[in-house]
Each structure stands twice: as C-alpha cells, then as structure tokens.
Design an enzyme around this catalytic site. Structure first.
Site, PDB file in Angstrom:
ATOM      1  N   ARG A  18       0.797  -3.442   6.356  1.00 52.31           N
ATOM      2  CA  ARG A  18       2.132  -3.753   5.831  1.00 52.31           C
ATOM      3  C   ARG A  18       3.179  -2.740   6.275  1.00 52.31           C
ATOM      4  O   ARG A  18       4.260  -3.121   6.719  1.00 52.31           O
ATOM      5  CB  ARG A  18       2.094  -3.859   4.298  1.00 52.31           C
ATOM      6  CG  ARG A  18       1.295  -5.057   3.820  1.00 52.31           C
ATOM      7  CD  ARG A  18       1.187  -5.119   2.319  1.00 52.31           C
ATOM      8  NE  ARG A  18       0.515  -3.900   1.848  1.00 52.31           N
ATOM      9  CZ  ARG A  18       0.610  -3.412   0.624  1.00 52.31           C
ATOM     10  NH1 ARG A  18       1.362  -4.011  -0.275  1.00 52.31           N
ATOM     11  NH2 ARG A  18      -0.042  -2.328   0.288  1.00 52.31           N
ATOM     12  N   ASN A  36       0.258  -8.286   0.727  1.00 47.28           N
ATOM     13  CA  ASN A  36      -1.164  -8.621   0.679  1.00 47.28           C
ATOM     14  C   ASN A  36      -1.346  -9.855  -0.189  1.00 47.28           C
ATOM     15  O   ASN A  36      -0.597 -10.059  -1.153  1.00 47.28           O
ATOM     16  CB  ASN A  36      -1.978  -7.475   0.073  1.00 47.28           C
ATOM     17  CG  ASN A  36      -2.111  -6.295   1.005  1.00 47.28           C
ATOM     18  OD1 ASN A  36      -1.934  -6.403   2.205  1.00 47.28           O
ATOM     19  ND2 ASN A  36      -2.434  -5.142   0.440  1.00 47.28           N
TER      20      ASN A  36
END
Length: 93
Positions: A18, A36
């Site tokens: 990320r 996520n």
C-alpha cells in the site's frame, strides 16, 4: 482523465504494497486510494491521465520487491475528480 479499479491477488499484504503504491501513484501524477481486503487481496483505485493510470496498472502487476503478485483484475470506472492518494483501512466485514 480515466479511472481504473484494480484487485491484486497473491502475497500482497504485509509487504509494504500500500505505501509503495501510494508513492508510485504520486510520482506518476495519479490520484486515488489503496486498501487491504479481508481475503488477503489489495484493492486500489487509480484516477488521472491515461498514461499515469496505465503505468500504475502495470506497476500493480508486480508491486514492490517483497510482493508476489499472482493476479490483477482491472476494470474501468467513471472518474470522480479525486485529488491526492491515500492508504485506506480495510473494510469492515
């Protein structure tokens, strides 16, 4: 402006996917977000110039060096005028 929503499968959580995605998106002038998912995948939205968005979809094919991407599903969406790029929390079940 174009917008793509991508779902990335494989070993993509716990490998700085990320944050690295956010850094790469900003470097390519792409807005959006990444998070996520509970099933172990990562979901991202890339919005911006066609070239930048295409580069981010290509980046998602491999992710950061510690990731092992086994699949990327990308679909077109209508741009909404996003600004900036954020790392979001996983959705609640």
């Amino acid at each position: 402006m174009v917008r793509k929503r991508v779902i990335v499968s494989g070993r993509v959580q716990g490998v700085f996917f990320r944050d690295t995605c956010r850094q790469s998106a900003l470097a390519h002038g792409v807005s959006g977000w990444v998070r996520n998912l509970p099933d172990g995948d990562v979901e991202a939205v890339f919005e911006g110039p066609p070239e930048g968005v295409a580069q981010m979809v290509e980046w998602a094919q491999h992710g950061p060096p510690t990731a092992h991407v086994t699949g990327v599903e990308a679909r077109d969406e209508e741009p909404t005028g996003l600004a900036g790029f954020e790392v979001r929390s996983a959705p609640r079940p």
